[in-house]
Design a protein around this motif. Structure first.
Motif, PDB file in Angstrom:
ATOM      1  N   PRO A 102      -1.500  15.904  -8.715  1.00 44.26           N
ATOM      2  CA  PRO A 102      -2.697  15.975  -9.576  1.00 44.26           C
ATOM      3  C   PRO A 102      -3.639  14.789  -9.400  1.00 44.26           C
ATOM      4  CG  PRO A 102      -0.731  15.482 -10.872  1.00 44.26           C
ATOM      5  CD  PRO A 102      -0.260  15.855  -9.512  1.00 44.26           C
ATOM      6  N   ILE A 103      -3.127  13.637  -8.971  1.00 50.03           N
ATOM      7  CA  ILE A 103      -4.019  12.508  -8.687  1.00 50.03           C
ATOM      8  C   ILE A 103      -4.942  12.870  -7.527  1.00 50.03           C
ATOM      9  CG2 ILE A 103      -4.095  10.172  -7.724  1.00 50.03           C
ATOM     10  CD1 ILE A 103      -1.593   9.561  -9.441  1.00 50.03           C
ATOM     11  N   ARG A 104      -4.402  13.471  -6.496  1.00 45.70           N
ATOM     12  CA  ARG A 104      -5.243  13.916  -5.376  1.00 45.70           C
ATOM     13  C   ARG A 104      -6.282  14.927  -5.847  1.00 45.70           C
ATOM     14  NH1 ARG A 104      -0.157  14.071  -2.364  1.00 45.70           N
ATOM     15  NH2 ARG A 104      -0.108  12.421  -0.785  1.00 45.70           N
ATOM     16  N   ALA A 105      -5.874  15.804  -6.773  1.00 45.96           N
ATOM     17  CA  ALA A 105      -6.816  16.807  -7.294  1.00 45.96           C
ATOM     18  C   ALA A 105      -7.946  16.133  -8.074  1.00 45.96           C
ATOM     19  CB  ALA A 105      -6.071  17.807  -8.183  1.00 45.96           C
ATOM     20  N   LEU A 106      -7.619  15.094  -8.860  1.00 49.82           N
ATOM     21  CA  LEU A 106      -8.664  14.367  -9.578  1.00 49.82           C
ATOM     22  C   LEU A 106      -9.648  13.731  -8.606  1.00 49.82           C
ATOM     23  CD1 LEU A 106      -6.727  12.439 -12.407  1.00 49.82           C
ATOM     24  CD2 LEU A 106      -8.060  14.536 -12.636  1.00 49.82           C
ATOM     25  N   ALA A 107      -9.114  13.256  -7.485  1.00 47.74           N
ATOM     26  CA  ALA A 107      -9.964  12.586  -6.493  1.00 47.74           C
ATOM     27  C   ALA A 107     -10.952  13.537  -5.830  1.00 47.74           C
ATOM     28  CB  ALA A 107      -9.092  11.914  -5.436  1.00 47.74           C
ATOM     29  N   GLN A 108     -10.731  14.827  -5.954  1.00 51.43           N
ATOM     30  CA  GLN A 108     -11.688  15.804  -5.443  1.00 51.43           C
ATOM     31  C   GLN A 108     -12.839  16.028  -6.423  1.00 51.43           C
ATOM     32  OE1 GLN A 108     -11.464  17.019  -2.372  1.00 51.43           O
ATOM     33  NE2 GLN A 108      -9.546  15.888  -2.062  1.00 51.43           N
ATOM     34  N   ARG A 109     -12.661  15.553  -7.674  1.00 49.80           N
ATOM     35  CA  ARG A 109     -13.664  15.816  -8.712  1.00 49.80           C
ATOM     36  C   ARG A 109     -14.344  14.554  -9.226  1.00 49.80           C
ATOM     37  NH1 ARG A 109     -10.220  18.798 -12.918  1.00 49.80           N
ATOM     38  NH2 ARG A 109      -8.424  18.241 -11.643  1.00 49.80           N
ATOM     39  N   ALA A 110     -13.869  13.390  -8.817  1.00 44.66           N
ATOM     40  CA  ALA A 110     -14.485  12.129  -9.219  1.00 44.66           C
ATOM     41  C   ALA A 110     -14.606  11.235  -7.992  1.00 44.66           C
ATOM     42  CB  ALA A 110     -13.656  11.437 -10.303  1.00 44.66           C
ATOM     43  N   ALA A 111     -15.653  10.440  -7.954  1.00 42.98           N
ATOM     44  CA  ALA A 111     -15.887   9.587  -6.786  1.00 42.98           C
ATOM     45  C   ALA A 111     -14.764   8.586  -6.589  1.00 42.98           C
ATOM     46  CB  ALA A 111     -17.221   8.861  -6.939  1.00 42.98           C
ATOM     47  N   GLN A 112     -14.137   8.166  -7.690  1.00 44.56           N
ATOM     48  CA  GLN A 112     -13.051   7.207  -7.590  1.00 44.56           C
ATOM     49  C   GLN A 112     -12.005   7.498  -8.666  1.00 44.56           C
ATOM     50  OE1 GLN A 112     -13.133   2.488  -8.091  1.00 44.56           O
ATOM     51  NE2 GLN A 112     -14.011   3.142  -6.138  1.00 44.56           N
ATOM     52  N   VAL A 113     -10.753   7.260  -8.317  1.00 40.19           N
ATOM     53  CA  VAL A 113      -9.649   7.393  -9.266  1.00 40.19           C
ATOM     54  C   VAL A 113      -8.937   6.049  -9.349  1.00 40.19           C
ATOM     55  CG1 VAL A 113      -7.489   8.573  -9.844  1.00 40.19           C
ATOM     56  CG2 VAL A 113      -9.337   9.840  -8.723  1.00 40.19           C
ATOM     57  N   HIS A 114      -8.718   5.573 -10.566  1.00 37.72           N
ATOM     58  CA  HIS A 114      -7.925   4.369 -10.789  1.00 37.72           C
ATOM     59  C   HIS A 114      -6.563   4.779 -11.323  1.00 37.72           C
ATOM     60  CE1 HIS A 114     -11.603   1.479 -11.297  1.00 37.72           C
ATOM     61  NE2 HIS A 114     -11.550   2.058 -10.118  1.00 37.72           N
ATOM     62  N   VAL A 115      -5.526   4.298 -10.697  1.00 45.29           N
ATOM     63  CA  VAL A 115      -4.162   4.573 -11.130  1.00 45.29           C
ATOM     64  C   VAL A 115      -3.534   3.245 -11.526  1.00 45.29           C
ATOM     65  CG1 VAL A 115      -1.920   5.544 -10.518  1.00 45.29           C
ATOM     66  CG2 VAL A 115      -4.012   6.522  -9.536  1.00 45.29           C
ATOM     67  N   ILE A 116      -3.157   3.144 -12.792  1.00 45.24           N
ATOM     68  CA  ILE A 116      -2.607   1.902 -13.322  1.00 45.24           C
ATOM     69  C   ILE A 116      -1.161   2.132 -13.768  1.00 45.24           C
ATOM     70  CG2 ILE A 116      -2.700   0.255 -15.235  1.00 45.24           C
ATOM     71  CD1 ILE A 116      -4.839  -0.320 -13.257  1.00 45.24           C
ATOM     72  N   PHE A 117      -0.254   1.343 -13.230  1.00 46.24           N
ATOM     73  CA  PHE A 117       1.135   1.363 -13.692  1.00 46.24           C
ATOM     74  C   PHE A 117       1.284   0.337 -14.816  1.00 46.24           C
ATOM     75  CE2 PHE A 117       1.709   3.556  -9.743  1.00 46.24           C
ATOM     76  CZ  PHE A 117       2.796   4.406  -9.971  1.00 46.24           C
ATOM     77  N   ASN A 118       1.645   0.841 -15.994  1.00 45.66           N
ATOM     78  CA  ASN A 118       1.815  -0.006 -17.163  1.00 45.66           C
ATOM     79  C   ASN A 118       3.296  -0.202 -17.507  1.00 45.66           C
ATOM     80  OD1 ASN A 118       0.785  -1.564 -19.359  1.00 45.66           O
ATOM     81  ND2 ASN A 118       1.170   0.139 -20.748  1.00 45.66           N
ATOM     82  N   ASN A 119       4.188   0.178 -16.614  1.00 48.16           N
ATOM     83  CA  ASN A 119       5.621  -0.051 -16.824  1.00 48.16           C
ATOM     84  C   ASN A 119       5.949  -1.488 -16.418  1.00 48.16           C
ATOM     85  OD1 ASN A 119       4.985   0.841 -14.184  1.00 48.16           O
ATOM     86  ND2 ASN A 119       7.109   1.426 -13.781  1.00 48.16           N
ATOM     87  N   CYS A 120       5.401  -2.405 -17.208  1.00 51.13           N
ATOM     88  CA  CYS A 120       5.409  -3.828 -16.838  1.00 51.13           C
ATOM     89  C   CYS A 120       6.687  -4.521 -17.281  1.00 51.13           C
ATOM     90  CB  CYS A 120       4.185  -4.523 -17.427  1.00 51.13           C
ATOM     91  SG  CYS A 120       2.642  -3.927 -16.721  1.00 51.13           S
ATOM     92  N   TYR A 121       7.766  -4.184 -16.637  1.00 52.47           N
ATOM     93  CA  TYR A 121       9.037  -4.875 -16.842  1.00 52.47           C
ATOM     94  C   TYR A 121       9.473  -5.428 -15.493  1.00 52.47           C
ATOM     95  CZ  TYR A 121      13.858  -5.910 -18.061  1.00 52.47           C
ATOM     96  OH  TYR A 121      15.052  -6.547 -18.262  1.00 52.47           O
TER      97      TYR A 121
END
Length: 295
Positions: A259-278
């Motif tokens: 689905p991230i790839r699919a979002l990238a087809q509909r928006a000029a840029q996709v930001h993916v943030i990992f918040n599992n900060c352990y």
């Protein structure tokens, strides 16, 4: 198609203490940010949620990172409806607060003149990054008790109005925004106000989270934030690090890659943030997803 992947913060205590991400001798704030920026093109500034940084600090973030590096900045907690201790406000503004025995303040409790000054100082922090082309978006992670009821919606409209000159993203934690009956209206609200919809990956079957809706509301940007899937630690953990202690498996990363790839087809840029900060879980998962998407 442009997908930038990074983590929420680069200075977490458990990350530094684990000794697996930063090389030996990388012990100053400057060294750590420079090294982080050599590994990832994007970071989410988490400290701005707890207190508004100083403008000189933000200026250092700018000079210590490459020209194409991107910062997503979390909005100050008072703006997002969270309980806020008076000590979190700048010292000179604390004297302007109403006298009260309450431990916490909320947005509605703060005099209008102080609120205006807090917004002004927040803009003072983000403007240099915006001018340098390094501001990705300002993230408003609203408190779980901020519902879609009219009064709370009016507060969100006020935030959107204040932020109209800057790219702004809303992440909802209350179920009423993205449940079956409301998600279409919520996306329409975001589109009408020029807001970036945040897709949230989090444990299923827990309270204080909204549904995961893989949609875009801006042609310029989409944001995906991955909080881990540890339902046992989602509520009641002694620290944020414990709450987000979760290592995404290869199978789970594959699940979100599509689905991230699919979002990238509909928006000029996709930001993916990992918040599992352990410790270094977020960094390892971010690197693994980067390799997966590049393939």
């Amino acid at each position: 198609m442009s997908i930038k992947i990074g983590t929420a913060s680069w200075t977490d205590t458990t990350l530094i203490q684990c000794g697996r991400f930063y090389p030996a001798g990388c012990s100053t704030s400057e060294d750590r940010l420079r090294f982080y920026a050599s590994q990832f093109p994007l970071v989410e500034v988490d400290s701005s949620y707890y207190a508004i940084p100083s403008a000189p600090t933000a200026a250092l973030w700018n000079t210590r990172t490459p020209p194409d590096f991107t910062f997503d900045i979390k909005a100050f907690r008072l703006f997002t409806g969270h309980q806020t201790e008076p000590k979190c406000l700048p010292k000179d503004l604390q004297t302007e607060l109403p006298k009260t025995d309450a431990k916490y303040l909320y947005y509605r409790d703060v005099p209008a003149a102080v609120v205006d000054e807090l917004w002004r100082r927040f803009f003072e922090v983000i403007e240099p990054l915006h001018a340098a082309g390094k501001l990705g978006a300002v993230l408003f992670q609203f408190a779980p008790w901020i519902t879609s009821a009219p009064r709370e919606r009016a507060h969100l409209e006020d935030c959107a109005d204040h932020m109209r000159l800057y790219p702004t993203a809303f992440e909802f934690r209350n179920r009423s925004w993205l449940d079956e009956a409301h998600w279409e209206a919520t996306l329409a609200f975001e589109r009408a106000h020029g807001l970036v919809h945040v897709v949230m990956d989090a444990p299923n079957g827990v309270r204080t989270r909204a549904s995961t809706v893989w949609e875009t509301t801006s042609p310029d940007l989409a944001i995906v934030r991955l909080h881990g899937r540890n339902a046992e630690t989602w509520a009641g953990s002694a620290s944020a690090a414990e709450r987000f202690n979760y290592d995404y498996s290869e199978t789970e990363l594959t699940e979100v890659a599509t689905p991230i790839r699919a979002l990238a087809q509909r928006a000029a840029q996709v930001h993916v943030i990992f918040n599992n900060c352990y410790e270094d879980l977020a960094q390892r998962n971010a690197a693994a997803l980067s390799r997966m998407l590049s393939d």
